[in-house]
Design a protein around this motif. Structure first.
Motif, mmCIF file in Angstrom:
data_model
loop_
_atom_site.group_PDB
_atom_site.id
_atom_site.type_symbol
_atom_site.label_atom_id
_atom_site.label_comp_id
_atom_site.label_asym_id
_atom_site.label_seq_id
_atom_site.Cartn_x
_atom_site.Cartn_y
_atom_site.Cartn_z
ATOM 1 N N ASN A 235 76.519 46.965 88.241
ATOM 2 C CA ASN A 235 76.213 47.120 86.818
ATOM 3 C C ASN A 235 74.998 48.012 86.584
ATOM 4 N N ALA A 236 73.928 47.776 87.329
ATOM 5 C CA ALA A 236 72.704 48.539 87.068
ATOM 6 C C ALA A 236 72.857 50.020 87.393
ATOM 7 N N PRO A 237 73.378 50.415 88.601
ATOM 8 C CA PRO A 237 73.543 51.839 88.840
ATOM 9 C C PRO A 237 74.536 52.490 87.898
ATOM 10 N N ALA A 238 75.596 51.754 87.502
ATOM 11 C CA ALA A 238 76.569 52.337 86.584
ATOM 12 C C ALA A 238 75.927 52.634 85.238
ATOM 13 N N ASP A 239 75.042 51.746 84.771
ATOM 14 C CA ASP A 239 74.341 51.998 83.516
ATOM 15 C C ASP A 239 73.470 53.240 83.638
ATOM 16 N N ALA A 240 72.862 53.423 84.802
ATOM 17 C CA ALA A 240 72.026 54.609 84.982
ATOM 18 C C ALA A 240 72.866 55.877 85.031
ATOM 19 N N LEU A 241 74.085 55.777 85.587
ATOM 20 C CA LEU A 241 74.922 56.954 85.684
ATOM 21 C C LEU A 241 75.533 57.349 84.352
ATOM 22 N N TYR A 242 75.944 56.365 83.583
ATOM 23 C CA TYR A 242 76.657 56.652 82.355
ATOM 24 C C TYR A 242 75.779 56.573 81.122
ATOM 25 N N GLY A 243 74.498 56.251 81.259
ATOM 26 C CA GLY A 243 73.615 56.166 80.100
ATOM 27 C C GLY A 243 73.651 54.780 79.495
ATOM 28 N N ASN A 244 72.555 54.354 78.932
ATOM 29 C CA ASN A 244 72.455 53.003 78.380
ATOM 30 C C ASN A 244 72.042 53.033 76.913
ATOM 31 N N GLY A 245 72.144 54.188 76.258
ATOM 32 C CA GLY A 245 71.727 54.284 74.869
ATOM 33 C C GLY A 245 72.881 54.093 73.911
ATOM 34 N N SER A 246 72.767 54.696 72.732
ATOM 35 C CA SER A 246 73.759 54.508 71.696
ATOM 36 C C SER A 246 74.853 55.556 71.729
ATOM 37 N N SER A 247 74.945 56.326 72.779
ATOM 38 C CA SER A 247 75.953 57.369 72.847
ATOM 39 C C SER A 247 77.339 56.761 72.933
ATOM 40 N N THR A 248 78.245 57.243 72.088
ATOM 41 C CA THR A 248 79.605 56.713 72.110
ATOM 42 C C THR A 248 80.447 57.381 73.178
ATOM 43 N N ASN A 249 80.090 58.583 73.574
ATOM 44 C CA ASN A 249 80.830 59.287 74.604
ATOM 45 C C ASN A 249 79.997 59.340 75.881
ATOM 46 N N ALA A 250 79.852 58.177 76.523
ATOM 47 C CA ALA A 250 79.064 58.126 77.750
ATOM 48 C C ALA A 250 79.812 58.858 78.856
ATOM 49 N N ARG A 251 79.093 59.571 79.652
ATOM 50 C CA ARG A 251 79.707 60.310 80.738
ATOM 51 C C ARG A 251 78.748 60.338 81.919
ATOM 52 N N MET A 252 79.269 60.786 83.043
ATOM 53 C CA MET A 252 78.454 60.846 84.242
ATOM 54 C C MET A 252 77.287 61.806 84.037
ATOM 55 N N VAL A 253 76.067 61.335 84.314
ATOM 56 C CA VAL A 253 74.878 62.163 84.143
ATOM 57 C C VAL A 253 74.739 63.075 85.356
ATOM 58 N N THR A 254 75.065 64.332 85.182
ATOM 59 C CA THR A 254 74.941 65.308 86.259
ATOM 60 C C THR A 254 73.774 66.260 86.036
ATOM 61 N N LYS A 255 73.166 66.247 84.830
ATOM 62 C CA LYS A 255 72.011 67.083 84.526
ATOM 63 C C LYS A 255 70.916 66.226 83.921
ATOM 64 N N MET B 53 70.391 69.153 73.161
ATOM 65 C CA MET B 53 70.345 68.304 74.346
ATOM 66 C C MET B 53 71.197 67.062 74.088
ATOM 67 N N PRO B 54 72.269 66.844 74.850
ATOM 68 C CA PRO B 54 73.197 65.744 74.560
ATOM 69 C C PRO B 54 72.527 64.380 74.661
ATOM 70 N N PHE B 55 73.114 63.414 73.960
ATOM 71 C CA PHE B 55 72.570 62.070 73.946
ATOM 72 C C PHE B 55 72.581 61.440 75.333
ATOM 73 N N TYR B 56 73.631 61.702 76.124
ATOM 74 C CA TYR B 56 73.703 61.040 77.423
ATOM 75 C C TYR B 56 72.613 61.523 78.374
ATOM 76 N N VAL B 57 72.058 62.726 78.123
ATOM 77 C CA VAL B 57 70.918 63.204 78.918
ATOM 78 C C VAL B 57 69.628 62.561 78.415
ATOM 79 N N VAL B 58 69.490 62.451 77.087
ATOM 80 C CA VAL B 58 68.294 61.836 76.515
ATOM 81 C C VAL B 58 68.245 60.348 76.845
ATOM 82 N N ASP B 59 69.401 59.670 76.772
ATOM 83 C CA ASP B 59 69.431 58.233 77.034
ATOM 84 C C ASP B 59 69.130 57.899 78.492
ATOM 85 N N ALA B 60 69.243 58.897 79.370
ATOM 86 C CA ALA B 60 68.921 58.651 80.780
ATOM 87 C C ALA B 60 67.431 58.479 81.000
ATOM 88 N N LEU B 61 66.594 58.911 80.034
ATOM 89 C CA LEU B 61 65.148 58.671 80.115
ATOM 90 C C LEU B 61 64.883 57.207 79.793
#
Length: 250
Positions: A73-93, A225-233
């Protein structure tokens, strides 16, 4: 002589027929027993045809569930983002990748600056505030721009550095946000600054370099800057708004 051979032949033929029937009877008795012991199991036939009335399978949800089972669960949240983004995707950047592209845009249309021009970098302010508010993204943008400008051999002045090292129980520090501990003057001629605009797809970052005295803009850059990149912070404290902690300047 002939009379003796005939009874003998008859005796042999009768004996052979008796033995043949004996052996054939023995085989018939044993065959059912062996077939009962070694009988093959019945084949279970399964209908593999799809049911036309069955509901459709959500393969995207199944894939995310499989990734969660693989990484936890924890690494998956880090990979896909844990914010309010509705289109979570793999964080590659990460944020630095976008800052690198923005720095190249700044250098491409930059005027008056040289490798001898000192530049300072400030935090990026939220555009719909009084320009005295920022967030974790605004902090990280300034840090990433310092790195990218230095790679282009542009002299960067870190005005948050003090004249001494503060040794405490929690660590040894040189940087500070207390303006009373900073020097009154720094050899800065230009400032890299900018604003953040919350967008439906992320944050619209507006960066510019301007003269400290003339206030003339000499370079600009803009990027979404997409939400899934910002939510990774991930902030180090739990008091967050929109996934990042808001702070107010004085």
């Amino acid at each position: 002589m002939t009379k003796l051979l005939v009874p003998t032949l008859l005796t042999i033929l009768l004996t052979g027929c008796a033995n043949s029937s004996l052996f054939s009877g023995w085989g018939e008795e044993q065959a059912p027993r062996n077939s009962q012991q070694h009988s093959a199991p019945k084949m279970q036939v399964v209908n593999v045809m799809a049911d036309p009335n069955a509901p459709a399978i959500d393969y995207s949800q199944a894939q995310q569930q499989a990734s969660a089972n693989l990484y936890g669960n924890a690494p998956a949240d880090a990979l896909y983002g844990n914010g309010s983004s509705t289109n979570a995707r793999m964080v590659t950047k990460h944020v630095g990748d976008y800052v690198q592209n923005m720095t190249q845009d700044l250098i491409a249309n930059m005027e008056y600056l040289t490798d001898k021009t000192p530049v300072g970098v400030t935090n990026f302010a939220l555009i719909d505030s009084d320009l005295q508010r920022t967030n974790l993204l605004g902090y990280q943008l300034s840090e990433s721009f310092i790195h990218e400008l230095h790679k282009f051999r542009i002299p960067v002045i870190d005005f948050k550095a003090t004249n001494y090292i503060r040794v405490t129980e929690h660590g040894d520090y040189l940087l500070t946000r207390d303006f009373l501990e900073l020097t009154e003057k720094a050899p800065i001629e230009y400032i890299l600054t900018g604003t953040l605009t919350k967008h439906q797809g992320g944050y619209l970052v507006n960066a510019r370099i301007l003269g400290l005295k003339s206030k003339a803009v000499v370079a600009t850059a803009q990027m979404l800057m997409p939400f899934y990149v910002v939510d990774a912070l991930l902030p180090s404290e739990h008091s967050m708004v929109d996934g990042v902690k808001l702070t107010q300047g004085e």
